[in-house]
Design a protein around this motif. Structure first.
Motif, PDB file in Angstrom:
ATOM      1  N   GLY A   9      -4.276  22.628 109.027  1.00  0.00           N
ATOM      2  CA  GLY A   9      -3.613  23.612 109.858  1.00  0.00           C
ATOM      3  C   GLY A   9      -2.736  24.539 109.055  1.00  0.00           C
ATOM      4  O   GLY A   9      -2.626  24.433 107.837  1.00  0.00           O
ATOM      5  N   MET A  10      -2.098  25.484 109.796  1.00  0.00           N
ATOM      6  CA  MET A  10      -1.231  26.472 109.175  1.00  0.00           C
ATOM      7  C   MET A  10      -0.073  26.777 110.127  1.00  0.00           C
ATOM      8  O   MET A  10      -0.290  27.005 111.320  1.00  0.00           O
ATOM      9  N   MET A  11       1.148  26.739 109.591  1.00  0.00           N
ATOM     10  CA  MET A  11       2.321  27.123 110.361  1.00  0.00           C
ATOM     11  C   MET A  11       2.807  28.464 109.831  1.00  0.00           C
ATOM     12  O   MET A  11       2.900  28.662 108.621  1.00  0.00           O
ATOM     13  N   THR A  12       3.096  29.393 110.742  1.00  0.00           N
ATOM     14  CA  THR A  12       3.613  30.701 110.361  1.00  0.00           C
ATOM     15  C   THR A  12       5.057  30.808 110.821  1.00  0.00           C
ATOM     16  O   THR A  12       5.348  30.691 112.008  1.00  0.00           O
ATOM     17  N   LYS A  52       7.083  36.997 106.702  1.00  0.00           N
ATOM     18  CA  LYS A  52       6.444  35.763 107.162  1.00  0.00           C
ATOM     19  C   LYS A  52       6.310  34.777 106.011  1.00  0.00           C
ATOM     20  O   LYS A  52       6.163  35.163 104.859  1.00  0.00           O
ATOM     21  N   VAL A  53       6.342  33.490 106.369  1.00  0.00           N
ATOM     22  CA  VAL A  53       6.064  32.416 105.416  1.00  0.00           C
ATOM     23  C   VAL A  53       4.929  31.587 106.010  1.00  0.00           C
ATOM     24  O   VAL A  53       5.036  31.100 107.133  1.00  0.00           O
ATOM     25  N   LEU A  54       3.831  31.449 105.276  1.00  0.00           N
ATOM     26  CA  LEU A  54       2.677  30.666 105.720  1.00  0.00           C
ATOM     27  C   LEU A  54       2.717  29.314 105.024  1.00  0.00           C
ATOM     28  O   LEU A  54       2.726  29.232 103.801  1.00  0.00           O
ATOM     29  N   ILE A  55       2.757  28.249 105.831  1.00  0.00           N
ATOM     30  CA  ILE A  55       2.848  26.895 105.306  1.00  0.00           C
ATOM     31  C   ILE A  55       1.598  26.124 105.714  1.00  0.00           C
ATOM     32  O   ILE A  55       1.410  25.819 106.890  1.00  0.00           O
ATOM     33  N   PRO A  56       0.721  25.803 104.767  1.00  0.00           N
ATOM     34  CA  PRO A  56      -0.481  25.041 105.093  1.00  0.00           C
ATOM     35  C   PRO A  56      -0.158  23.555 105.288  1.00  0.00           C
ATOM     36  O   PRO A  56       0.786  23.044 104.700  1.00  0.00           O
ATOM     37  N   PHE A  57      -0.953  22.898 106.120  1.00  0.00           N
ATOM     38  CA  PHE A  57      -0.837  21.458 106.352  1.00  0.00           C
ATOM     39  C   PHE A  57      -2.110  20.792 105.867  1.00  0.00           C
ATOM     40  O   PHE A  57      -3.184  21.350 105.962  1.00  0.00           O
ATOM     41  N   PRO A 114       3.749  21.040  99.331  1.00  0.00           N
ATOM     42  CA  PRO A 114       4.828  21.426  98.424  1.00  0.00           C
ATOM     43  C   PRO A 114       5.131  22.920  98.552  1.00  0.00           C
ATOM     44  O   PRO A 114       4.255  23.714  98.892  1.00  0.00           O
ATOM     45  N   VAL A 115       6.347  23.282  98.295  1.00  0.00           N
ATOM     46  CA  VAL A 115       6.778  24.680  98.411  1.00  0.00           C
ATOM     47  C   VAL A 115       5.906  25.598  97.561  1.00  0.00           C
ATOM     48  O   VAL A 115       5.671  26.749  97.925  1.00  0.00           O
ATOM     49  N   GLU A 116       5.395  25.105  96.457  1.00  0.00           N
ATOM     50  CA  GLU A 116       4.555  25.920  95.574  1.00  0.00           C
ATOM     51  C   GLU A 116       3.302  26.437  96.282  1.00  0.00           C
ATOM     52  O   GLU A 116       2.720  27.438  95.880  1.00  0.00           O
ATOM     53  N   LYS A 117       2.865  25.757  97.334  1.00  0.00           N
ATOM     54  CA  LYS A 117       1.657  26.167  98.055  1.00  0.00           C
ATOM     55  C   LYS A 117       1.958  27.047  99.263  1.00  0.00           C
ATOM     56  O   LYS A 117       1.039  27.482  99.941  1.00  0.00           O
ATOM     57  N   TRP A 118       3.233  27.310  99.538  1.00  0.00           N
ATOM     58  CA  TRP A 118       3.604  28.213 100.619  1.00  0.00           C
ATOM     59  C   TRP A 118       3.307  29.634 100.181  1.00  0.00           C
ATOM     60  O   TRP A 118       3.375  29.965  99.009  1.00  0.00           O
ATOM     61  N   GLU A 119       2.989  30.496 101.136  1.00  0.00           N
ATOM     62  CA  GLU A 119       2.689  31.889 100.819  1.00  0.00           C
ATOM     63  C   GLU A 119       3.639  32.791 101.588  1.00  0.00           C
ATOM     64  O   GLU A 119       3.788  32.657 102.802  1.00  0.00           O
ATOM     65  N   ILE A 120       4.279  33.716 100.897  1.00  0.00           N
ATOM     66  CA  ILE A 120       5.205  34.658 101.528  1.00  0.00           C
ATOM     67  C   ILE A 120       4.498  35.992 101.671  1.00  0.00           C
ATOM     68  O   ILE A 120       3.981  36.539 100.699  1.00  0.00           O
TER      69      ILE A 120
END
Length: 55
Positions: free
Chosen positions: A27-30, A12-17, A2-8
């Motif tokens: 994993g993590m997408m940057t 950069k935006v860090l999106i965990p999987f 969910p977007v709430e768990k994304w980190e800015i």
């Protein structure tokens, strides 16, 4: 995730999987802000994938 768990972090935006079955991080997408100047200037996206890590 969910977007709430994304980190800015700056540009950069860090999106965990996580896996659906175990709900554990896998994993993590940057994404990075696209400041690149393209010759044609068309089809420029706001962000591009800088890194994709799998744990």
């Amino acid at each position: 995730m969910p977007v709430e768990k994304w980190e800015i972090q700056g540009d950069k935006v860090l999106i965990p999987f996580e896996t659906i079955a175990t709900i554990k991080p896998t994993g993590m997408m940057t994404l990075r802000l696209n400041n690149k100047n393209y010759e044609s200037g068309i089809d420029k996206t706001i962000y591009y994938i800088e890194k994709f890590e799998i744990y």
